[in-house]
Design a protein around this motif. Structure first.
Motif, mmCIF file in Angstrom:
data_model
loop_
_atom_site.group_PDB
_atom_site.id
_atom_site.type_symbol
_atom_site.label_atom_id
_atom_site.label_comp_id
_atom_site.label_asym_id
_atom_site.label_seq_id
_atom_site.Cartn_x
_atom_site.Cartn_y
_atom_site.Cartn_z
ATOM 1 N N HIS A 173 -12.018 -4.350 4.777
ATOM 2 C CA HIS A 173 -11.363 -3.911 5.445
ATOM 3 C C HIS A 173 -11.591 -3.866 7.018
ATOM 4 O O HIS A 173 -12.429 -3.813 7.516
ATOM 5 C CB HIS A 173 -11.222 -2.273 5.101
ATOM 6 C CG HIS A 173 -9.430 -2.033 5.787
ATOM 7 N ND1 HIS A 173 -8.065 -2.185 5.636
ATOM 8 C CD2 HIS A 173 -9.633 -0.393 6.451
ATOM 9 C CE1 HIS A 173 -7.724 -1.516 6.193
ATOM 10 N NE2 HIS A 173 -8.564 -0.370 6.761
ATOM 11 N N LEU A 200 -8.247 2.233 -3.901
ATOM 12 C CA LEU A 200 -8.466 1.402 -2.697
ATOM 13 C C LEU A 200 -9.410 1.766 -2.687
ATOM 14 O O LEU A 200 -10.769 1.647 -1.777
ATOM 15 C CB LEU A 200 -8.085 1.611 -2.037
ATOM 16 C CG LEU A 200 -6.149 0.952 -1.642
ATOM 17 C CD1 LEU A 200 -5.445 1.265 -0.779
ATOM 18 C CD2 LEU A 200 -6.596 -0.331 -1.286
ATOM 19 N N ILE A 219 0.931 -1.172 -0.130
ATOM 20 C CA ILE A 219 -0.481 0.342 -0.161
ATOM 21 C C ILE A 219 0.654 1.510 -0.473
ATOM 22 O O ILE A 219 1.541 1.247 0.724
ATOM 23 C CB ILE A 219 -1.273 0.295 1.336
ATOM 24 C CG1 ILE A 219 -1.577 -1.798 0.924
ATOM 25 C CG2 ILE A 219 -1.954 1.481 1.122
ATOM 26 C CD1 ILE A 219 -2.491 -1.458 -0.468
ATOM 27 N N TYR A 232 3.006 6.977 2.328
ATOM 28 C CA TYR A 232 2.973 6.976 3.417
ATOM 29 C C TYR A 232 4.431 8.122 3.797
ATOM 30 O O TYR A 232 4.718 8.426 5.056
ATOM 31 C CB TYR A 232 3.224 5.623 4.389
ATOM 32 C CG TYR A 232 2.012 5.013 4.888
ATOM 33 C CD1 TYR A 232 1.361 4.441 3.583
ATOM 34 C CD2 TYR A 232 1.879 4.409 5.731
ATOM 35 C CE1 TYR A 232 0.325 3.714 3.604
ATOM 36 C CE2 TYR A 232 0.586 3.528 5.770
ATOM 37 C CZ TYR A 232 0.109 3.306 4.941
ATOM 38 O OH TYR A 232 -1.329 2.365 4.920
ATOM 39 N N LYS A 242 -0.509 4.708 -0.658
ATOM 40 C CA LYS A 242 -1.278 5.457 -0.426
ATOM 41 C C LYS A 242 -0.376 6.992 0.162
ATOM 42 O O LYS A 242 0.334 6.499 0.779
ATOM 43 C CB LYS A 242 -2.907 6.150 0.153
ATOM 44 C CG LYS A 242 -2.583 5.335 1.352
ATOM 45 C CD LYS A 242 -3.658 4.746 2.001
ATOM 46 C CE LYS A 242 -3.477 3.966 2.951
ATOM 47 N NZ LYS A 242 -4.961 2.630 3.777
ATOM 48 N N ARG A 283 -2.561 -6.638 2.132
ATOM 49 C CA ARG A 283 -2.576 -5.238 1.608
ATOM 50 C C ARG A 283 -1.728 -4.827 2.915
ATOM 51 O O ARG A 283 -2.435 -3.769 3.440
ATOM 52 C CB ARG A 283 -3.841 -4.753 1.456
ATOM 53 C CG ARG A 283 -5.065 -5.061 0.486
ATOM 54 C CD ARG A 283 -6.138 -4.321 0.519
ATOM 55 N NE ARG A 283 -7.293 -4.223 1.859
ATOM 56 C CZ ARG A 283 -7.879 -4.709 2.065
ATOM 57 N NH1 ARG A 283 -8.140 -6.009 1.928
ATOM 58 N NH2 ARG A 283 -8.292 -4.315 3.017
ATOM 59 N N PRO A 284 -0.254 -4.548 3.120
ATOM 60 C CA PRO A 284 0.296 -4.351 4.139
ATOM 61 C C PRO A 284 0.278 -3.128 3.838
ATOM 62 O O PRO A 284 0.718 -2.873 2.716
ATOM 63 C CB PRO A 284 1.496 -4.774 4.336
ATOM 64 C CG PRO A 284 1.487 -5.948 3.476
ATOM 65 C CD PRO A 284 0.640 -5.802 2.044
ATOM 66 N N GLY A 285 0.565 -2.074 4.816
ATOM 67 C CA GLY A 285 0.605 -1.136 4.687
ATOM 68 C C GLY A 285 1.777 -0.145 5.721
ATOM 69 O O GLY A 285 2.947 -0.346 5.374
ATOM 70 N N ILE A 286 1.726 0.165 6.765
ATOM 71 C CA ILE A 286 2.651 0.962 7.807
ATOM 72 C C ILE A 286 3.323 -0.133 8.224
ATOM 73 O O ILE A 286 4.582 0.722 7.911
ATOM 74 C CB ILE A 286 1.469 1.365 8.999
ATOM 75 C CG1 ILE A 286 2.225 2.139 10.143
ATOM 76 C CG2 ILE A 286 1.150 -0.116 9.336
ATOM 77 C CD1 ILE A 286 2.576 3.475 10.135
ATOM 78 N N TYR A 305 1.811 6.894 11.723
ATOM 79 C CA TYR A 305 1.021 6.573 10.302
ATOM 80 C C TYR A 305 1.176 8.529 10.086
ATOM 81 O O TYR A 305 1.375 8.604 8.108
ATOM 82 C CB TYR A 305 -0.381 6.458 10.087
ATOM 83 C CG TYR A 305 -0.724 4.997 10.340
ATOM 84 C CD1 TYR A 305 -0.593 4.489 11.862
ATOM 85 C CD2 TYR A 305 -1.501 4.336 9.303
ATOM 86 C CE1 TYR A 305 -1.504 2.844 11.335
ATOM 87 C CE2 TYR A 305 -1.691 2.450 9.147
ATOM 88 C CZ TYR A 305 -1.810 1.920 10.484
ATOM 89 O OH TYR A 305 -2.120 0.739 10.790
ATOM 90 N N LYS A 323 -16.422 -4.436 -2.226
ATOM 91 C CA LYS A 323 -15.496 -4.321 -1.676
ATOM 92 C C LYS A 323 -16.910 -4.633 -0.790
ATOM 93 O O LYS A 323 -18.018 -3.610 -0.743
ATOM 94 C CB LYS A 323 -15.138 -2.962 -1.528
ATOM 95 C CG LYS A 323 -14.211 -2.829 0.731
ATOM 96 C CD LYS A 323 -13.803 -1.206 0.120
ATOM 97 C CE LYS A 323 -13.447 -1.886 1.620
ATOM 98 N NZ LYS A 323 -11.993 -0.628 2.130
ATOM 99 N N ASN A 350 -4.729 -5.753 5.891
ATOM 100 C CA ASN A 350 -4.016 -4.838 6.747
ATOM 101 C C ASN A 350 -2.604 -5.481 7.432
ATOM 102 O O ASN A 350 -2.709 -6.238 8.034
ATOM 103 C CB ASN A 350 -4.728 -3.704 7.111
ATOM 104 C CG ASN A 350 -5.351 -4.502 8.605
ATOM 105 O OD1 ASN A 350 -5.327 -5.638 8.799
ATOM 106 N ND2 ASN A 350 -5.889 -3.477 9.103
ATOM 107 N N SER A 351 -1.917 -4.594 7.797
ATOM 108 C CA SER A 351 -0.706 -4.623 8.307
ATOM 109 C C SER A 351 -0.449 -5.364 9.858
ATOM 110 O O SER A 351 0.464 -6.870 9.719
ATOM 111 C CB SER A 351 0.092 -3.329 9.099
ATOM 112 O OG SER A 351 0.804 -2.965 7.811
HETATM 113 C C1 LIG Z 1 -4.465 1.874 4.421
HETATM 114 C C2 LIG Z 1 -4.524 0.778 3.896
HETATM 115 C C3 LIG Z 1 -4.577 -0.653 4.553
HETATM 116 C C4 LIG Z 1 -3.071 -0.312 5.173
HETATM 117 O O1 LIG Z 1 -3.545 -0.133 6.284
HETATM 118 P P1 LIG Z 1 -2.124 -0.414 7.353
HETATM 119 O O2 LIG Z 1 -2.725 -0.432 8.500
HETATM 120 O O3 LIG Z 1 -1.314 0.620 6.607
HETATM 121 O O4 LIG Z 1 -0.948 -1.791 7.242
HETATM 122 C C5 LIG Z 1 -5.492 -1.972 3.352
HETATM 123 N N1 LIG Z 1 -6.022 -1.958 2.888
HETATM 124 C C6 LIG Z 1 -6.342 -0.721 3.098
HETATM 125 C C7 LIG Z 1 -8.374 -0.259 1.795
HETATM 126 C C8 LIG Z 1 -6.279 0.837 3.474
HETATM 127 O O5 LIG Z 1 -6.888 1.858 2.943
#
Ligand SMILES: *Cc1c(COP(=O)(O)O)cnc(C)c1O
Length: 360
Positions: free
Chosen positions: A159, A79, A33, A39, A35, A211-214, A343, A123, A195-196
């Motif tokens: 989510h 997303l 991720i 980050y 966005k 879908r990992p981000g942070i 974040y 979704k 997510n993370s």
């Molecule tokens: C931001 C986001 C993520 C990532 O989330 P983290 O907590 O940063 O891992 C995954 N899915 C969606 C839809 C998001 O908006």
């Protein structure tokens, strides 16, 4: 002569953290991720850091096109889907996957009569009540998508609200999993939930994709430390001491004279303030490193400066290195002292902060 404030992004750390995400979900494909300008780390750096990801996921349509221009040829996922018909045509033309999360978006897609095929991610609102269709109508939505000649693959995502707090009584993780399973039962398509927090803590949520981000940036949403998961900080925000004051007992520091010395002190002035993205609400006591030694911020954060306690750091001088967060000082520690999350800090680094990269 530029200001000494620099954010360093470690490309190897991004790569390493992606490997950690993979290790937690070895059978899943990864949307990294990116966005909010990855980050705050920059899309170009993210492309290099996440070159082994299966796709990049983000919110901003214009940034999705920028990823294509920067040469990212693997999948891209919007997303929040598209905001108007022009976005839809651009997404299809550039092979960008889209989320469809509402009736309005479904109708927009039905009316768009796209010239090219597009992969759609349906979704599902499994309880967070932000974006997504309620489970009861997913089958209908699926059929309507299926009937569009320009919809190629349909996938499913949801989510989690509480992956870092799985037994939250208001909405346990298991309840969200259950609703997602009910909504998608018997429907063909790839699934993506984690997510993370779920990737790190709930391996059973890993489906076809995660879908990992942070975590990719070396911070964590969980109460455990990022280091305990083997994550490395991707961004280090560093500056220098640019001034020193020796103050007496009773002397105050900064706006509002909020900090008053109880004994003689040495105060260092650091070139970094809230206009750089340092959290204005960080209180006295927020950790900071001077020449690698931990000390504390004192007084109010100003626009361009903070003040730190050098009383016990005999060797500190003008020019001493100051780490605001990153290498040696977890961003999560600074965030938690300031009453926020990693974040927000990484996303808030201001354009005026020079950003450089290492280990690319
Ligand atoms: C931001 C986001 C993520 C990532 O989330 P983290 O907590 O940063 O891992 C995954 N899915 C969606 C839809 C998001 O908006």
């Amino acid at each position: 002569m530029p200001r000494p404030l620099v954010a360093t992004v470690d490309i190897a750390a991004l790569q390493h953290n992606l490997d950690v995400a993979k290790a937690h979900a070895p059978h899943a494909k990864i949307w990294a991720i990116v966005k909010a300008n990855a980050y705050g780390h920059g899309l170009e750096r993210a492309i290099r850091g996440f070159s082994k990801a299966d796709g990049l996921g983000l919110i901003e349509p214009e940034a999705a096109l920028a990823l294509r221009e920067l040469g990212w040829s693997k999948r891209i996922l919007l997303l929040e889907g598209c905001f108007d018909a022009a976005d839809l045509h651009a997404a299809a033309a550039h092979h960008i996957d889209i989320v469809v999360h509402s009736m309005e978006q479904l109708v927009l897609l039905e009316r768009a009569e796209l010239a090219e095929q597009v992969d759609v991610h349906l979704k599902i609102n499994s309880g967070m009540n932000r974006l997504g269709f309620i489970p009861a109508i997913c089958r209908d939505v699926y059929e309507r998508l299926r009937s569009l000649p320009y919809v190629r693959n349909i996938s499913f995502l949801t989510h989690f609200a509480n992956a870092d707090d799985a037994f939250n009584p208001a909405l346990p993780l298991s309840e969200q999993m259950h609703r997602f399973q009910m909504a998608t039962q018997g429907l063909e398509g790839e699934r993506c939930l984690s997510n993370s927090a779920a990737d790190l803590l709930h391996a059973d949520c890993a489906a076809d994709w995660v879908r990992p981000g942070i975590m990719l940036y070396g911070a964590t949403p969980s109460p455990q430390t990022a280091a305990s998961f083997g994550l490395q900080p991707a961004m280090t925000l560093r500056s220098e001491i640019i001034g020193i004051q020796h103050i007496a007992r009773g002397d105050a520091v900064g706006y509002g004279s909020r900090f008053v010395a109880e004994s003689p002190m040495t105060i260092g002035v650091v070139a970094c303030g809230y206009a750089d993205g340092y959290p204005r609400h960080a209180p006295t006591g927020t950790p900071v490193l001077v020449d690698g030694i931990k000390t504390r911020m004192v007084g109010r954060v100003s626009m361009d400066m903070i003040t730190v306690d050098l009383t016990h750091l005999q060797n500190a001088k003008v020019g001493s290195s100051v780490t605001l967060w990153g290498d040696g000082l977890p961003i999560d520690d600074v965030a938690s002292a300031a009453g926020t999350v990693g974040y927000e800090l990484m996303c808030a680094v201001a354009p005026r902060v020079r950003m450089i990269e290492v280990n690319g």
